[in-house]
Design an enzyme around this catalytic site. Structure first.
Site, mmCIF file in Angstrom:
data_model
loop_
_atom_site.group_PDB
_atom_site.id
_atom_site.type_symbol
_atom_site.label_atom_id
_atom_site.label_comp_id
_atom_site.label_asym_id
_atom_site.label_seq_id
_atom_site.Cartn_x
_atom_site.Cartn_y
_atom_site.Cartn_z
ATOM 1 N N TYR A 11 -11.295 -0.345 -1.225
ATOM 2 C CA TYR A 11 -11.463 0.254 0.102
ATOM 3 C C TYR A 11 -10.161 0.819 0.643
ATOM 4 C CZ TYR A 11 -9.119 -3.368 2.896
ATOM 5 O OH TYR A 11 -8.175 -4.186 3.480
ATOM 6 N N ARG A 12 -9.069 0.603 -0.096
ATOM 7 C CA ARG A 12 -7.748 0.986 0.371
ATOM 8 C C ARG A 12 -6.819 0.895 -0.831
ATOM 9 N NH1 ARG A 12 -4.950 -2.481 5.261
ATOM 10 N NH2 ARG A 12 -3.174 -1.123 5.710
ATOM 11 N N TYR A 17 0.817 -1.213 0.000
ATOM 12 C CA TYR A 17 0.000 0.000 0.000
ATOM 13 C C TYR A 17 0.855 1.270 0.000
ATOM 14 C CZ TYR A 17 -4.251 -2.722 0.845
ATOM 15 O OH TYR A 17 -5.304 -3.597 0.727
#
Length: 522
Positions: free
Chosen positions: A473-474, A95
């Site tokens: 969502y991320r 991420y």
């Protein structure tokens, strides 16, 4: 000795102003906590996204140890318009890692704020600082013989509960929806004020970690996946360790079984027969968890052929889809629920159930069983060895927990990944009514063609899934602005209105989740 010249500067800040800010940071924190030399910043520059590292190079890094220091840091940042990118335990692989959103932001590293402030074994609550890792908290529970269970992501040992919850991560026990289990935050705002959410603002109150709501608007969620404040303490709930824990897996041999798997298991999940977030992992995800390298089976370029995947499955005893779940409770409760689960699979007419006794010490069952029991480990990093080359981006669209949705998403993702010569390495995590479809877009960052292909592939995944009504969502830092657009202009205007009110100088993590006063044109 002449003044240091900085090769990387924050956006809109000149050498003279930045030098003054660094001098102020050094006076506040000491030289050892203000890192400006290139060799000191290497750890904050490692990224796995297929973009140029220079785009995410920090200008400096600060390590703080107290709330008071953070208050003083934001005061200096406001004076010199210095943007800071806050991290806790310093990892966020897939991420964006620890690197800032854009070039020149200063890293505020809170890893030294690592106190476990309180654990209540009767009410099953904890209060921790940002630098506390799951491994540290697990060791604390073990050392004090506390009958409590953690919930954590995978891999987990170096991650921390505060950082994972602030990014709305999930885990694999019945307490796996981490933000749902959060209770009480302490947040340093951009103006230096300290806010305590929930019951935390009431002097002398002792309900901060047991009652989430307090009085008036509930604002904890505003600080998750945002840049409205710096969380310095977080409370959360822990699960009592059950007398019986029974992990199991179910192996399915056909990729086409995915819809049936979800349809048979969703009612058991909603009814809490299976109380944890169950995982449905595909063959290549399992191969990574079993430490299989692609080159052990295939030396060719592009997508791994189906016959190679079948050979891996046969050698390692894994299925095209592999379900992981667990039962928790008393002996009587587990026995009843186990009968319900086995009857459901028997009625389905396919799927081989594997118990812990049958699996023995084999991976990936072993690390999955640990996760569902709240024992931290790093086994899932084996995913990065599958293709090699250090490239990874997590693509994580959300949908309803329906078999039809699962089939649709799997086929769409596989088609796009294969178009760019990349493998579909994915799993579905079934919550109470939702599914997170987590796909690891793995690539070799040292291969220019694959580097370029992976970036284009991720863009197309976002575009095509959005056309089908899905959003993630991320997401990693390189695509935060793009994903923010998926959620519409009204939400973005509200987010930036809050940002202007709380952080008018735009010093806290500009760009996080697409929130940046300098670039927003809405």
């Amino acid at each position: 000795m002449g003044e240091q010249k900085f090769d990387v500067l924050p956006r809109g800040v000149n050498q003279q102003a930045f030098l003054k800010a660094v001098e102020a940071f050094r006076k506040l924190l000491g030289d050892e906590n203000v890192l400006t030399k290139p060799e000191q910043l290497i750890a904050y520059m490692k990224i796995m996204m297929p973009v140029d590292e220079a785009e995410h190079a920090p200008s400096a890094a600060l390590t703080a140890t107290t709330v008071e220091q953070i208050q003083a840091i934001v005061k200096i940042c406001n004076e010199y318009r210095i943007p800071i990118w806050t991290i806790s335990t310093g990892r966020n692989f897939g991420y964006g890692s620890a690197a800032p959103h854009h070039r020149g932001q200063i890293i505020l590293d809170l890893k030294k704020m690592n106190k476990i402030l309180h654990v209540d074994p009767e009410l099953c609550t904890a209060l921790v600082e940002p630098g506390v890792t799951y491994q540290q908290l697990y060791d604390y529970l073990q050392a004090h013989d506390l009958p409590l269970m953690l919930s954590m992501p995978a891999p987990s040992a170096i991650a921390g509960p505060l950082g994972n919850t602030m990014d709305r991560g999930v885990g694999y026990t019945p307490y796996g929806e981490h933000f749902l289990m959060q209770c009480g935050m302490e947040v340093v705002l951009a103006n230096g004020e300290v806010l305590r959410t929930g019951m935390g603002g009431v002097k002398g109150d002792n309900s901060w970690q047991v009652f989430k709501w307090g009085y008036g608007p509930t604002i904890d969620g505003l600080f998750t996946q945002s840049n409205y404040g710096i969380c310095t303490k977080m409370g959360f709930w822990l699960m009592p360790r059950p007398p019986v824990y029974k992990p199991f897996s179910i192996k399915f041999d056909s990729e086409d079984d995915i819809a049936d798997i979800v349809e048979v298991l969703r009612p058991l999940r909603i009814a809490q027969i299976i109380p944890n977030a169950l995982v449905i992992a595909n063959a290549l995800w399992e191969a990574g968890g079993a430490n299989v390298r692609r080159t052990q089976y295939y030396e060719g370029q592009g997508v791994t052929p189906d016959d190679v995947i079948e050979r891996i499955c046969a050698d390692k005893g894994i299925g095209q889809w592999n379900v992981y779940a667990a039962l928790y409770g008393t002996r009587e409760q587990v026995a009843v629920n186990w009968q319900i689960v086995t009857d459901a699979i028997k009625a389905l007419g396919k799927g081989a159930i594997i118990t812990e006794e049958e699996a023995g010490d084999t991976e990936p069952f072993k690390y999955r069983a640990k996760l569902m029991q709240g024992i931290p480990n790093l086994q899932e990093f084996g995913l990065y060895n599958w293709r090699g080359g250090g490239g990874s981006m997590w693509f994580a669209p959300v949908s309803q927990a329906r078999g039809s949705e699962t089939s649709k998403q799997m086929r769409l993702a596989k088609k796009i990944l294969n178009k760019y010569g990349l493998d579909y390495v994915g799993e579905f995590i079934v919550g109470w009514r939702d599914m997170h479809h987590v796909i690891d877009v793995l690539c070799d960052r040292s291969d220019p063609a694959e580097f370029k292909a992976a970036y284009a592939c991720f863009q197309e995944l976002l575009d095509e899934f959005e056309r089908q009504g899905y959003a993630v969502y991320r997401v990693n830092t390189a695509f935060m602005e793009r994903v923010a657009q998926s959620y519409g202009p009204v939400k973005r205007r509200v987010e930036h209105a809050i940002k202007r009110a709380l952080d008018p100088n735009n010093i806290l993590a500009p760009g996080k989740s697409g929130i940046d006063l300098e670039t927003f044109k809405g």
